[in-house]
Design an enzyme around this catalytic site. Structure first.
Site, PDB file in Angstrom:
ATOM      1  CG  HIS A 116       4.852  -0.937  -2.680  1.00 41.08           C
ATOM      2  ND1 HIS A 116       5.269  -0.473  -2.730  1.00 41.08           N
ATOM      3  CD2 HIS A 116       4.931  -1.974  -2.665  1.00 41.08           C
ATOM      4  CE1 HIS A 116       6.847  -0.569  -3.026  1.00 41.08           C
ATOM      5  NE2 HIS A 116       6.786  -1.674  -3.073  1.00 41.08           N
ATOM      6  CE1 TYR A 137       4.710   8.065  -4.537  1.00 45.98           C
ATOM      7  CE2 TYR A 137       4.414  10.002  -6.570  1.00 45.98           C
ATOM      8  CZ  TYR A 137       4.454   8.390  -5.592  1.00 45.98           C
ATOM      9  OH  TYR A 137       3.918   7.835  -6.390  1.00 45.98           O
ATOM     10  CE1 TYR A 196       0.881   7.431  -5.566  1.00 42.59           C
ATOM     11  CE2 TYR A 196       0.184   5.216  -3.989  1.00 42.59           C
ATOM     12  CZ  TYR A 196       1.366   5.871  -5.110  1.00 42.59           C
ATOM     13  OH  TYR A 196       2.759   5.916  -5.799  1.00 42.59           O
ATOM     14  N   PRO A 199       2.486  12.034 -13.995  1.00 41.14           N
ATOM     15  CG  PRO A 199       4.766  10.808 -14.833  1.00 41.14           C
ATOM     16  CD  PRO A 199       3.090  11.806 -15.531  1.00 41.14           C
ATOM     17  CE  LYS A 241      -5.315   7.914  -8.676  1.00 41.30           C
ATOM     18  NZ  LYS A 241      -4.863   6.589  -8.171  1.00 41.30           N
TER      19      LYS A 241
END
Ligand SMILES: Cc1cc2nc3c(=O)[nH]c(=O)nc-3n(C[C@H](O)[C@H](O)[C@H](O)COP(=O)(O)OP(=O)(O)OC[C@H]3O[C@@H](n4cnc5c(N)ncnc54)[C@H](O)[C@@H]3O)c2cc1C
Length: 389
Positions: free
Chosen positions: A72, A200, A384, A292, A296
């Site tokens: 991704h 998100y 990220y 979460p 990570k």
């Protein structure tokens, strides 16, 4: 019995450490409290940083990951009824993450270990660590019979509830903790994901996340009260709530179906310092937990393994102690940055009891700034995909 390193726990950190050490001829025994099937039945993380993938390659356990994992290059933030894409690759010089379930990572590492004939004792009861300031050994019981393994080092890879951190001298251990006043209700369903990438969502009804394990298996979450019960959530109630928290277009793309896993996870940040006591090392969730939201947990476990493996390799190949002595400091420096990132993502995206209308507007302003400022988007993207080692 004697081995070089006893690893407590056959989660991803224990298995990965064992496989890397096997690659340089260092002998390990893994002691695991549960059965193999139980370990493989746990549904957890699913987003791997590039550095984690590289470690799995080094361990020789990345063939299926490369065949089946989904690279991704972006994620979307959903707020204000729209999706706002963060182009991770463009902002980080081509880096990406790979979606591949923790269960599959564990499976691949277990298969490698078994194929190499390395020893894992499943259903090892009453594991106890002894003398890790001197000549360490570990005792356990299997089928009612007591055993003892002498070793050079003990790697405590046994998660938050394990025995290793509890064995460290209480006065030498400092812990830091934050409990979040909500949990995540997660559902796994054999349906195609709503979006190609993770979404998100910040919504006044609460956070939601659209994730996946493959092109035909979706993992969805909604923020729920801490004391909520899974039984209170029928599939229909879950799908309705999820769609209400997503922009209309994304909600329309949600394919519903029967869930085959549904669970509620509490959200918590936790760090124990130091991660090294004599000949005992704490690794992964045994030393730290993150919510979460930043994806990570598993990646931090892998980064601890990388630092510890490097130290142990120097010890066994060059008789150098410096790597293992620096382990705790190096690992914690990276841990705290991930703890900060996970806390920040959680704070920005969830509804807290005191968020209110003012807090909601502040969150939306921060998100709006984030998606329109290249500097702010880059900061998110760098964290990220994983900070440098
Ligand atoms: C419900 C849940 C959902 C999660 N979701 C995500 C997510 O979406 N994204 C993310 O990045 N991270 C997530 N995480 C975190 C991630 O799964 C962990 O960070 C990761 O599993 C850490 O790996 P580990 O090997 O250090 O510990 P674990 O995976 O916890 O493995 C520890 C092992 O030690 C064994 N053990 C425990 N005690 C003993 C003992 N006394 N003796 C012997 N063996 C013992 C356990 O059975 C277990 O197999 C989630 C965690 C949980 C609990």
């Amino acid at each position: 019995m004697r081995t070089q390193i006893v690893i407590v726990g056959s989660g991803p950190s224990g298995l990965l450490l064992g496989q890397l050490l096997a690659g340089i001829g260092v002998e390990t025994v893994i002691l695991e409290r549960s059965s193999r099937e139980h370990v493989l039945g746990r549904v957890r993380a699913g987003v791997l940083e590039q550095g984690t993938v590289e470690l799995l390659e080094e361990a020789g356990a990345a063939a299926r990951l490369h065949a089946e994992g989904l690279p991704h290059s972006g994620i979307s933030l959903a707020f204000d009824e729209r999706l706002h894409r963060i182009d991770l690759a463009a902002l980080t010089g081509g880096k990406h993450v790979t979606v591949y379930g923790q269960t599959e990572v564990t499976h691949d590492l277990m298969d490698k270990r078994e194929a190499a004939g390395l020893v894992t004792v499943y259903e090892a009861a009453d594991v106890a660590l002894h003398d890790f300031d001197g000549a360490p050994f570990v005792t356990y019981a299997k089928d009612g019979v007591s055993h003892r393994i002498d070793c050079d080092f003990i790697a405590g890879c046994d998660g938050y509830h394990g025995v290793s951190r509890k064995s460290a001298p209480e006065r030498a251990l400092k812990t830091f903790e934050r409990q979040y006043p909500f949990g995540w209700l997660g559902v796994l369903a054999e349906v195609p994901p709503a979006d190609r990438e993770l979404v998100y969502a910040n919504h006044e009804r609460g956070f939601a996340l659209c994730s996946m394990r493959s092109t035909h298996r979706s993992r969805y979450y909604v923020q729920c009260p801490q004391d909520d019960r899974v039984e209170a959530w029928s599939d229909d109630r879950f799908w309705d709530e999820l769609r209400r928290r997503l922009p209309e277009q994304t909600a329309a793309s949600v394919t519903t179906g029967p869930s085959f896993e549904k669970s509620i996870a509490p959200l918590r940040s936790f760090v124990a310092e130091p991660m090294h006591f004599g000949r005992l090392f704490l690794v992964g969730d045994a030393a730290h937990i993150v919510p979460p939201t930043g994806a990570k947990g598993l990646n931090l476990a892998a980064s601890d393994v990388r630092y510890l493996f490097a130290g142990l390799r120097d010890f066994y190949t060059d008789k150098s102690q410096s790597g293992i002595e620096a382990y705790s400091q190096k690992a914690l420096a990276r841990v705290w940055k991930a703890v900060r990132f996970s806390w920040w993502m959680t704070t920005m995206l969830h509804r807290f009891p005191d968020t209110g209308d003012f807090g909601q507007r502040i969150q939306e302003a921060e998100l709006d700034y984030l998606v329109h400022s290249q500097a702010a988007s880059t900061a998110l993207a760098e964290n990220y995909v994983g900070l440098p080692w």
